[in-house]
Design an enzyme around this catalytic site. Structure first.
Site, PDB file in Angstrom:
ATOM      1  CG  PHE A  25      -1.830   1.105   1.414  1.00  0.00           C
ATOM      2  CD1 PHE A  25      -2.971   1.177   0.638  1.00  0.00           C
ATOM      3  CD2 PHE A  25      -1.611   2.086   2.370  1.00  0.00           C
ATOM      4  CE1 PHE A  25      -3.874   2.225   0.805  1.00  0.00           C
ATOM      5  CE2 PHE A  25      -2.505   3.132   2.548  1.00  0.00           C
ATOM      6  CZ  PHE A  25      -3.636   3.194   1.750  1.00  0.00           C
ATOM      7  CB  SER A  93       2.826  -4.588   3.236  1.00  0.00           C
ATOM      8  OG  SER A  93       2.149  -3.727   4.117  1.00  0.00           O
ATOM      9  CG  MET A  94      -2.827  -3.969   0.251  1.00  0.00           C
ATOM     10  SD  MET A  94      -3.355  -2.446  -0.555  1.00  0.00           S
ATOM     11  CE  MET A  94      -2.271  -2.412  -1.997  1.00  0.00           C
ATOM     12  CG  ASP A 194       6.313  -4.409  10.324  1.00  0.00           C
ATOM     13  OD1 ASP A 194       6.002  -3.209  10.173  1.00  0.00           O
ATOM     14  OD2 ASP A 194       6.070  -5.289   9.467  1.00  0.00           O
ATOM     15  CG  HIS A 224       6.296  -2.879   6.770  1.00  0.00           C
ATOM     16  ND1 HIS A 224       5.480  -3.918   7.153  1.00  0.00           N
ATOM     17  CD2 HIS A 224       5.731  -2.349   5.647  1.00  0.00           C
ATOM     18  CE1 HIS A 224       4.473  -4.022   6.302  1.00  0.00           C
ATOM     19  NE2 HIS A 224       4.597  -3.080   5.384  1.00  0.00           N
TER      20      HIS A 224
END
Length: 266
Positions: A25, A93-94, A194, A224
């Site tokens: 994202f 992530s996303m 993270d 992250h």
């Protein structure tokens, strides 16, 4: 708007084993490019698309929703499955949430999945405020470049568009409900430190998927965006190990032919 230099999608025509990579994202393919090139260098057919609204300016992302982002990776997956005998999907992530939804929806068409710091929930007060605040304030502070390695930057927006963040929250809710439909072999790599996605999200994913072939890996040296961080090579190696275990024919397919990889417009 023109795509930012470095944020271009990446595709490589390799052998009959394909990999779809999904970025995060407000990020771009730049965060996944070394991973894509690593897999391309081992002879795989690789697709790393640029998600709609990403890679230009954050205002463009305000006009997109999770349906747009998912539709893009869904199209790429269908294209790969039409051209390749086996296909794997991997996400950050996303991109991890998008990977999980593809896995839930496409079943046996996906041979295995790899998740890096997958997002599962928008946490804190922000989640409850988003439905209202997004109509009052267009954006908030960005989340890009959470990286422990000095001198490394992620090419992502410095602002989070709040209409898009609200849609991200909805995506996470949809994917969470679909996790029991995920049955594929799974490697989940996550960073204890993270600052964007807490470890609770990875724990939630592992507790709800129906996959029985599961490997969890801790990325102790990374934040992250671990695909650009100290543990990047570990991520690449674990993903290649999954591919070769489940699709041993991938070994030796056009090895060293990575020069055919190219950046292309989306």
């Amino acid at each position: 708007m023109p795509v930012l230099p470095g944020a271009e999608p990446y595709r490589h025509e390799g052998g009959e084993v394909g990999v779809l990579l999904c970025h995060g994202f407000t990020g771009s393919p730049q965060s996944m490019r070394p991973w894509a090139e690593y897999l391309a260098g081992r002879g795989l057919t690789v697709s790393l698309p640029l998600l709609p609204g990403h890679g230009t300016r954050w205002q463009d992302m305000q006009l997109t929703t999770w349906h747009d982002w998912y539709a893009e990776v869904d199209r790429e997956l269908r294209d790969l499955t039409a051209r390749c005998r086996r296909v794997f999907v991997m996400g950050l992530s996303m991109g991890g949430a998008l990977t999980l939804r593809l896995a839930a929806k496409h079943g046996d068409a996906i041979s295995g999945i790899v998740l890096v710091n997958p997002g599962n929930k928008v946490h804190g007060l922000a989640a409850h405020a988003l439905p209202v605040v997004r109509h009052l304030v267009p954006s908030a502070k960005g989340i890009a470049s959470d990286i422990a390695k000095e001198g490394v930057e992620e090419l992502g927006y410095d602002r989070v568009p709040l209409h898009a963040a609200h849609s991200l929250r909805r995506l996470f809710q949809v994917v969470d409900a679909e996790l029991p439909q995920v049955t594929q072999p799974l490697v989940l790599l996550h960073s204890p430190q993270d600052h964007v996605v807490p470890p609770a999200d990875s724990a939630r994913v592992l507790s709800r998927v129906s996959s029985t072939d599961v490997k969890e890996v801790l990325l102790e040296q990374s934040y992250h965006v671990a695909t650009l961080d100290h543990d990047a090579e570990r991520i690449f190696e674990e993903s290649w190990a999954l591919v070769t275990r489940l699709a041993p024919e991938a070994v030796g397919e056009h090895v060293g032919n990575s020069e055919k990889g190219s950046a292309s417009g989306g």
